[in-house]
Design a protein around this motif. Structure first.
Motif, PDB file in Angstrom:
ATOM      1  N   PHE A  91       0.831  -1.214   0.000  1.00 11.19           N
ATOM      2  CA  PHE A  91       0.000   0.000   0.000  1.00 11.19           C
ATOM      3  C   PHE A  91       0.863   1.260   0.000  1.00 11.19           C
ATOM      4  O   PHE A  91       2.046   1.216   0.313  1.00 11.19           O
ATOM      5  CB  PHE A  91      -0.932  -0.005   1.206  1.00 11.19           C
ATOM      6  CG  PHE A  91      -1.855  -1.183   1.242  1.00 11.19           C
ATOM      7  CD1 PHE A  91      -2.987  -1.210   0.448  1.00 11.19           C
ATOM      8  CD2 PHE A  91      -1.584  -2.284   2.036  1.00 11.19           C
ATOM      9  CE1 PHE A  91      -3.844  -2.302   0.459  1.00 11.19           C
ATOM     10  CE2 PHE A  91      -2.428  -3.374   2.051  1.00 11.19           C
ATOM     11  CZ  PHE A  91      -3.561  -3.398   1.266  1.00 11.19           C
ATOM     12  N   ALA A  93       0.753   3.885   1.998  1.00 15.22           N
ATOM     13  CA  ALA A  93       1.217   4.382   3.304  1.00 15.22           C
ATOM     14  C   ALA A  93       1.763   3.231   4.155  1.00 15.22           C
ATOM     15  O   ALA A  93       1.287   2.984   5.238  1.00 15.22           O
ATOM     16  CB  ALA A  93       0.071   5.076   4.024  1.00 15.22           C
ATOM     17  N   ASN A  95       1.666   0.895   5.835  1.00 13.34           N
ATOM     18  CA  ASN A  95       0.706  -0.015   6.447  1.00 13.34           C
ATOM     19  C   ASN A  95       1.335  -1.240   7.088  1.00 13.34           C
ATOM     20  O   ASN A  95       0.972  -2.370   6.782  1.00 13.34           O
ATOM     21  CB  ASN A  95      -0.346  -0.439   5.422  1.00 13.34           C
ATOM     22  CG  ASN A  95      -1.460   0.581   5.341  1.00 13.34           C
ATOM     23  OD1 ASN A  95      -2.000   0.988   6.368  1.00 13.34           O
ATOM     24  ND2 ASN A  95      -1.775   1.018   4.148  1.00 13.34           N
ATOM     25  N   LEU A  96       2.251  -0.982   7.976  1.00 12.56           N
ATOM     26  CA  LEU A  96       2.788  -2.069   8.795  1.00 12.56           C
ATOM     27  C   LEU A  96       2.110  -2.021  10.166  1.00 12.56           C
ATOM     28  O   LEU A  96       1.593  -0.976  10.570  1.00 12.56           O
ATOM     29  CB  LEU A  96       4.303  -1.910   8.970  1.00 12.56           C
ATOM     30  CG  LEU A  96       5.117  -1.914   7.682  1.00 12.56           C
ATOM     31  CD1 LEU A  96       6.585  -1.638   7.995  1.00 12.56           C
ATOM     32  CD2 LEU A  96       4.987  -3.234   6.937  1.00 12.56           C
ATOM     33  N   ILE A  97       2.138  -3.144  10.868  1.00 13.64           N
ATOM     34  CA  ILE A  97       1.565  -3.151  12.217  1.00 13.64           C
ATOM     35  C   ILE A  97       2.618  -2.561  13.156  1.00 13.64           C
ATOM     36  O   ILE A  97       3.716  -3.122  13.285  1.00 13.64           O
ATOM     37  CB  ILE A  97       1.154  -4.582  12.641  1.00 13.64           C
ATOM     38  CG1 ILE A  97       0.081  -5.100  11.679  1.00 13.64           C
ATOM     39  CG2 ILE A  97       0.663  -4.606  14.076  1.00 13.64           C
ATOM     40  CD1 ILE A  97      -0.249  -6.558  11.812  1.00 13.64           C
ATOM     41  N   PRO A  98       2.328  -1.414  13.770  1.00 15.61           N
ATOM     42  CA  PRO A  98       3.382  -0.645  14.449  1.00 15.61           C
ATOM     43  C   PRO A  98       4.035  -1.345  15.635  1.00 15.61           C
ATOM     44  O   PRO A  98       5.183  -1.061  15.948  1.00 15.61           O
ATOM     45  CB  PRO A  98       2.673   0.638  14.894  1.00 15.61           C
ATOM     46  CG  PRO A  98       1.230   0.331  14.850  1.00 15.61           C
ATOM     47  CD  PRO A  98       1.025  -0.712  13.821  1.00 15.61           C
TER      48      PRO A  98
END
Lengths: 228, 411
Positions: A91, A93, A95-98
């Motif tokens: 994606f 932005a 879009n990783l799990i922080p």
């Protein structure tokens, strides 16, 4: 053989006078191992088309086949399954799990697939090395640059060995040098692994790397150019 | 489970202050419940012991129907013999025979109706605190002594002091007139105005002579080791009296039904308070999780896009709820159990409690001790755990409706 086939795909948001026709009678075939770029102005339907192909949204009418499966007829569970096994996403932005490290972000998809921990660990390490993140496996997204985060997203998309990777404006938030490196990486993965890429972009540099360039306007494909 | 567990745990610490506040609310409520429920049940134990110690005892043997209609004719034959047998079994802390009747007590120009109880003076102190509550004079000296002890309020009403005589007129068991003149040797203060106003005791054989009772009596009061062991006390009594089919054995709940009802009412109001406390905690948890779901809608959209099923995300949320609740419960139960243990060792008293206990001859009343019981310990934390897990479903249900594209557009 085609990885993606669309036949008379339409997508309309809203009803009556407020209806917005985001896609109009799209017919498209994307062959195995192709590297396709979707270009066009904002609102031309690039992201909507990617969402339709990726099973993130449903068409109002028409047929969509991905990896020989009719996506438009699938229920929620089947769509989740095909996204998990056959389609990778990158994606705009990151879009990783922080709260997860780079390695854990990559492993997350494998865990959904039910892959045992030892294999997950080994594979995530290899893939992160392949995208140039050797030694950064345990960093959290906040500790990585934008380009590095996007490489983690690419590694996450790659790790499930999908037939197709869909990338929505993957270089939009990157500087030109980082963007070029990322596109070269995608192209390298396309050449090495034969994975089909469909990328939406405004970036001429990205378009320059495409084998096939599709120009969109007002929900229609107005030009289909084979580049190299 | 590995990454999901890590994800749940780390998500809890995204907003440390909120997590600590929520866990703190759970811990605080847990401490209150872990500490207060055993103290509440300990207070009931003291109430029961204090009430039973004055006169009723833990159990009584009576004739059938006497408890409902205490008629003088409804008496147990050879009651003293039966009491001796019970004492000889060495299973009971106290056994005392009693005969009971109503009479008019007069002194000078004043007359008052009163309950007159014939007691075995030597054994009565094992079943009743009244012998120790005599504040003026002394208690009864022998089983056939011609004397009387009366409550302080009754003495006041009759305007008598130690050594004064009281005229007693009542109805005997055989229908004859029961009459006697007895000197008052002791005045007791039980702490109960009602008891002190109408209660008097005379020796058992004196009562039997005045009321034409022969060798019969109306009750044998029994005290066991503790009130909690009532079941075994009743079983032992049944065993010892199995050859007597003319009697019934009554436990304290039948002897003092008002006490049990009072405790039930107090329990209900206590549990309403606990329910409110749990509701406050539950709303705090609900607020935390609703905020958490709203803040992470985009992230949930990403997970759905990657192929995660809503069920798995719901599982993640439930795991976060469980971890947060457990964290609060563990902190609360650790502190709460330490406090309960401390109170169990040193006791709990409010100002004036010891003086009151001394005044009313109830050393057990001087301090309150929590009732250590696994049920009392777990009921509060268990209720919080169940309630929070139920309300955690409310935000989780929102996840079922999420569509990946719309969720990922959420800012």
């Amino acid at each position: 053989m085609s990885t993606v086939t669309l036949h008379k795909v339409c997508k309309t948001f809203g009803e009556g006078k407020l209806a917005v026709h985001a896609l109009r009678d799209i017919d498209l075939e994307v062959g195995n191992g192709d590297f396709v770029c979707l270009s066009g102005p904002s609102g031309s339907g690039k992201t909507t088309l990617l969402n339709m192909i990726g099973g993130l949204d449903r068409p109002t009418s028409g047929e969509i086949t991905v990896a020989n499966q009719r996506v438009d007829q699938m229920d929620k569970g089947e769509l989740a399954e095909i996204r998990l096994r056959n389609i990778g996403f990158v994606f705009q932005a990151y879009n990783l799990i922080p709260v997860l490290s780079a390695r854990e972000n990559v492993e997350f998809v494998m865990q959904l697939q039910g892959i045992p921990p030892e294999i997950r660990h080994q594979k995530s390490k290899e893939i992160l090395a392949e995208v140039g993140l050797n030694g950064m496996e345990d960093r959290k997204p906040a500790e990585l640059s934008g380009g590095q985060q996007q490489r983690v997203a690419v590694a996450r998309a790659l790790v499930s060995e999908p037939a197709l990777i869909l990338a929505d404006e993957p270089t939009a938030n990157l500087d030109s040098v980082t963007a070029e490196k990322l596109v070269e990486l995608l192209r390298h993965l396309n050449d090495e692994h034969g994975i089909t890429f469909v990328i939406s972009t405004h970036d001429k540099m990205v378009m320059g790397h495409a084998r096939r360039l599709l120009k969109m306007h007002d929900g229609k494909i107005i030009d289909d150019i084979q580049q190299r | 489970m590995g990454i999901v567990f890590h994800l749940a745990w780390r998500n809890l610490w995204r907003n440390r202050r909120r997590t600590w506040l929520t866990a703190g609310a759970i811990a605080f409520s847990t401490i209150l419940l872990v500490l207060w429920v055993p103290i509440q049940f300990g207070a009931y134990e003291i109430m029961i012991n204090a009430s039973l110690a004055v006169f009723p005892g833990h159990a009584q043997i009576q004739r059938p129907g006497y408890q409902e209609k205490p008629k003088i004719r409804n008496a147990i034959d050879n009651a003293e013999t039966l009491a001796k047998k019970l004492r000889a079994s060495n299973q009971f802390v106290g056994v005392a025979t009693r005969a009971q009747g109503f009479a008019l007590l007069s002194s000078g120009t004043r007359s008052y109706g009163a309950q007159v109880v014939g007691v075995e003076p030597v054994f009565e102190s094992g079943t009743s605190s009244i012998p120790g509550l005599v504040k003026k004079g002394r208690y009864l000296s022998g089983i056939d002594a011609q004397e009387m002890v009366i409550g302080a309020a009754l003495a006041r009403n009759l305007k008598i002091k130690i050594g004064d005589e009281v005229t007693l007129i009542g109805g005997g068991k055989d229908g004859s007139v029961a009459a006697a003149i007895l000197p008052v040797v002791g005045i007791f203060e039980s702490g109960s105005n009602e008891l002190d106003r109408f209660f008097s005791e005379i020796p058992l054989h004196t009562f039997q002579n005045i009321f034409s009772m022969g060798h019969s009596a109306h009750a044998i009061a029994i005290v066991g080791k503790t009130v909690e062991e009532q079941d075994s006390l009743l079983t032992a009594l049944r065993q010892e009296t199995k050859d007597r089919n003319d009697i019934v054995i009554l436990g304290w709940e039948q002897l003092v039904p008002g006490l049990k009802e009072g405790i039930q009412v107090d329990k209900v109001s206590g549990f309403i308070f606990y329910g409110i406390l749990i509701a406050v905690v539950v709303f705090s948890i609900l607020n935390t999780f609703l905020m958490s779901v709203l803040e992470r809608t985009r992230e949930f959209g990403l997970m759905l896009a990657l192929g995660s099923r809503p069920k798995r995300i719901a599982m993640l949320m439930m795991l976060e709820s469980t971890l947060l609740t457990l964290m609060g419960l563990i902190i609360g139960m650790t502190i709460g159990s330490a406090l309960v243990y401390w109170v169990h060792i040193v006791g709990f008293a409010y100002p004036g409690m010891e003086d009151l206990a001394q005044q009313y001859n109830m050393p057990g009343l001087s301090r309150l001790y929590p009732q250590l019981d696994l049920f009392n310990f777990l009921i509060g934390p268990g209720s919080i755990f169940i309630a929070t897990n139920i309300v955690a479903w409310i935000p989780v249900l929102r996840i079922r409706k999420l569509e990946p594209v719309e969720a990922m557009r959420t800012i």
